[in-house]
Design a protein around this motif. Structure first.
Motif, PDB file in Angstrom:
ATOM      1  N   ASN A 114     -12.825  -5.320  39.626  1.00 40.44           N
ATOM      2  CA  ASN A 114     -12.469  -6.703  39.969  1.00 40.44           C
ATOM      3  C   ASN A 114     -13.705  -7.561  40.210  1.00 40.44           C
ATOM      4  O   ASN A 114     -13.711  -8.752  39.884  1.00 40.44           O
ATOM      5  CB  ASN A 114     -11.551  -6.715  41.183  1.00 40.44           C
TER       6      ASN A 114
ATOM      7  N   LEU B 211     -15.929 -16.259  36.181  1.00 49.75           N
ATOM      8  CA  LEU B 211     -16.298 -17.358  37.071  1.00 49.75           C
ATOM      9  C   LEU B 211     -16.901 -18.573  36.360  1.00 49.75           C
ATOM     10  O   LEU B 211     -16.487 -19.715  36.645  1.00 49.75           O
ATOM     11  CB  LEU B 211     -17.254 -16.850  38.163  1.00 49.75           C
TER      12      LEU B 211
ATOM     13  N   PRO C  14     -12.660  -9.938  46.925  1.00 49.58           N
ATOM     14  CA  PRO C  14     -13.101  -9.781  48.323  1.00 49.58           C
ATOM     15  C   PRO C  14     -12.227  -8.833  49.136  1.00 49.58           C
ATOM     16  O   PRO C  14     -12.740  -8.080  49.972  1.00 49.58           O
ATOM     17  CB  PRO C  14     -13.015 -11.211  48.876  1.00 49.58           C
TER      18      PRO C  14
ATOM     19  N   ILE D  84     -10.672 -14.298  42.625  1.00 41.27           N
ATOM     20  CA  ILE D  84     -11.284 -14.809  43.851  1.00 41.27           C
ATOM     21  C   ILE D  84     -10.525 -14.276  45.066  1.00 41.27           C
ATOM     22  O   ILE D  84     -11.104 -14.048  46.141  1.00 41.27           O
ATOM     23  CB  ILE D  84     -11.293 -16.355  43.841  1.00 41.27           C
ATOM     24  N   ILE D  85      -9.227 -14.062  44.903  1.00 38.34           N
ATOM     25  CA  ILE D  85      -8.412 -13.472  45.974  1.00 38.34           C
ATOM     26  C   ILE D  85      -8.618 -11.962  46.037  1.00 38.34           C
ATOM     27  O   ILE D  85      -8.845 -11.389  47.107  1.00 38.34           O
ATOM     28  CB  ILE D  85      -6.923 -13.785  45.752  1.00 38.34           C
TER      29      ILE D  85
ATOM     30  N   LEU E 102     -14.535 -10.846  38.104  1.00 37.52           N
ATOM     31  CA  LEU E 102     -14.805 -12.150  38.711  1.00 37.52           C
ATOM     32  C   LEU E 102     -16.094 -12.746  38.161  1.00 37.52           C
ATOM     33  O   LEU E 102     -16.152 -13.941  37.831  1.00 37.52           O
ATOM     34  CB  LEU E 102     -14.892 -12.007  40.229  1.00 37.52           C
TER      35      LEU E 102
ATOM     36  N   GLY F 121      -9.566 -16.576  37.169  1.00 41.25           N
ATOM     37  CA  GLY F 121     -10.585 -16.707  38.194  1.00 41.25           C
ATOM     38  C   GLY F 121      -9.998 -16.815  39.589  1.00 41.25           C
ATOM     39  O   GLY F 121     -10.489 -16.192  40.537  1.00 41.25           O
ATOM     40  N   LEU F 122      -8.916 -17.585  39.733  1.00 38.97           N
ATOM     41  CA  LEU F 122      -8.271 -17.732  41.037  1.00 38.97           C
ATOM     42  C   LEU F 122      -7.695 -16.403  41.516  1.00 38.97           C
ATOM     43  O   LEU F 122      -7.786 -16.058  42.697  1.00 38.97           O
ATOM     44  CB  LEU F 122      -7.163 -18.787  40.954  1.00 38.97           C
TER      45      LEU F 122
ATOM     46  N   ILE G 113     -14.948 -22.135  36.644  1.00 36.79           N
ATOM     47  CA  ILE G 113     -15.540 -23.316  37.280  1.00 36.79           C
ATOM     48  C   ILE G 113     -15.478 -24.512  36.339  1.00 36.79           C
ATOM     49  O   ILE G 113     -15.134 -25.634  36.743  1.00 36.79           O
ATOM     50  CB  ILE G 113     -16.988 -23.022  37.707  1.00 36.79           C
TER      51      ILE G 113
ATOM     52  N   GLY H 265      -2.977 -11.749  42.510  1.00 39.69           N
ATOM     53  CA  GLY H 265      -4.201 -11.416  43.228  1.00 39.69           C
ATOM     54  C   GLY H 265      -4.008 -10.400  44.330  1.00 39.69           C
ATOM     55  O   GLY H 265      -4.812  -9.468  44.472  1.00 39.69           O
TER      56      GLY H 265
END
Length: 308
Positions: A193, A201, A48, A44-45, A197, A40-41, A205, A228
């Motif tokens: 991607n 996610l 976006p 997250i990079i 995510l 997830g980390l 979390i 990432g």
């Protein structure tokens, strides 16, 4: 023209060398982060950044047809979800060197899937590639005895889990071919991607709520950033820049750089010990990639002659 060709070769080789670093980075993550949180980390990079690149280059996110969305979700499930989960779980039981060699068999297993489901012909060199792959994997998995201290706590289990990465990446490759008719490579990467995510996610979390973020050291956080940004973004850009200037068969040859890179980085960065089965397995896999590439090139030449 000659300079441009050598630049393309360098880009392809560099991208595959970076790909070899995935399993070494995964080794650092496997023992410090929960699996879903690590993935997830990374996403997250990556998601976006790729989305912003797509908006800058194409002005918008292209609207997906239902069929395209299904294939892109299959790409994400295989290449992101399955690959990451099986990689991080497998690396708890086996070495980065052996993981890198096994994950490099994707071109061969993709060929087998194409033969079974897409009714493509294997050919003599394809058979040689499959046999070499089987020999390479067999050598890795029977290397016990004096080598047991350099192979991880449970290499049979670990290598079996790593093979799940191969299945996932094969699914990714086949689904990407079926989804790539209208969409650009950047759009496919962004959507894969994004879907990844979304998939990870909720689990990430949940694991984040019970995780001490001060526990991982700088190497583990560096591995997250490398996965990432270095892999999901820069490796994609470098690989696409290279393959856009060479033939498909030439690009396929450069995938043989990945197992070599994975093994060398596992020694240099991961601190793993050299054992001769790694060398035998690596040579077999690289030779199998060359064989299957030659098989594809020969098949295309026969088709071209028939069309003429």
């Amino acid at each position: 023209m000659k300079t441009s060709r050598w630049i393309a070769y360098f880009e392809c080789a560099l991208a595959m060398a970076m790909g070899g670093g995935v399993v070494v980075a995964g080794k650092f993550l496997a023992t410090t982060f929960p699996v879903f949180l690590a993935a997830g980390l990374r996403l997250i990079i990556a998601a976006p950044i790729l989305t912003m690149m797509l908006l800058v280059r194409e002005g918008r996110l292209p609207r997906l047809q239902a069929r395209e969305a299904c294939w892109l979700f299959a790409c994400s499930f295989g290449g992101i979800f399955m690959f990451t989960v099986f990689l991080l779980l497998g690396l708890r039981y086996t070495t980065a060197a052996e993981s890198g060699i096994i994950t490099s068999t994707v071109p061969i297993f993709t060929t087998l899937v194409a033969v079974v489901f897409l009714k493509e012909k294997l050919g003599g060199w394809g058979v040689v590639a499959v046999l070499l792959t089987m020999i390479g994997i067999l050598v890795l998995n029977v290397a016990d005895g004096d080598f047991s201290s350099a192979r991880g706590p449970d290499p049979w289990l670990g290598n079996g889990l790593i093979f799940g990465c191969v299945i996932g990446e094969t699914l990714f490759t086949i689904a990407a071919k079926l989804a790539s008719g209208r969409l650009s490579a950047l759009a496919i990467a962004a959507y894969v991607n994004i879907f990844g995510l979304i998939t990870f996610l909720p689990f990430a979390i949940y694991q984040a709520l019970h995780f001490d973020f001060s526990a991982p050291g700088w190497t583990s956080w560096s591995a997250i950033v490398f996965m990432g940004v270095g892999i999901s973004v820069f490796q994609f850009m470098i690989w696409f820049a290279g393959v856009s200037k060479v033939s498909g068969s030439t690009a396929a040859v450069f995938t043989g750089v990945m197992p070599v890179s994975a093994v060398l980085l596992s020694y240099a960065v991961g601190g793993e010990r050299f054992i001769w089965p790694h060398l035998v397995g690596m040579v077999c896999i690289v030779a199998s990639i060359l064989a299957v590439t030659y098989s594809h090139a020969s098949a295309r030449e026969v088709e071209a002659r028939g069309a003429a």
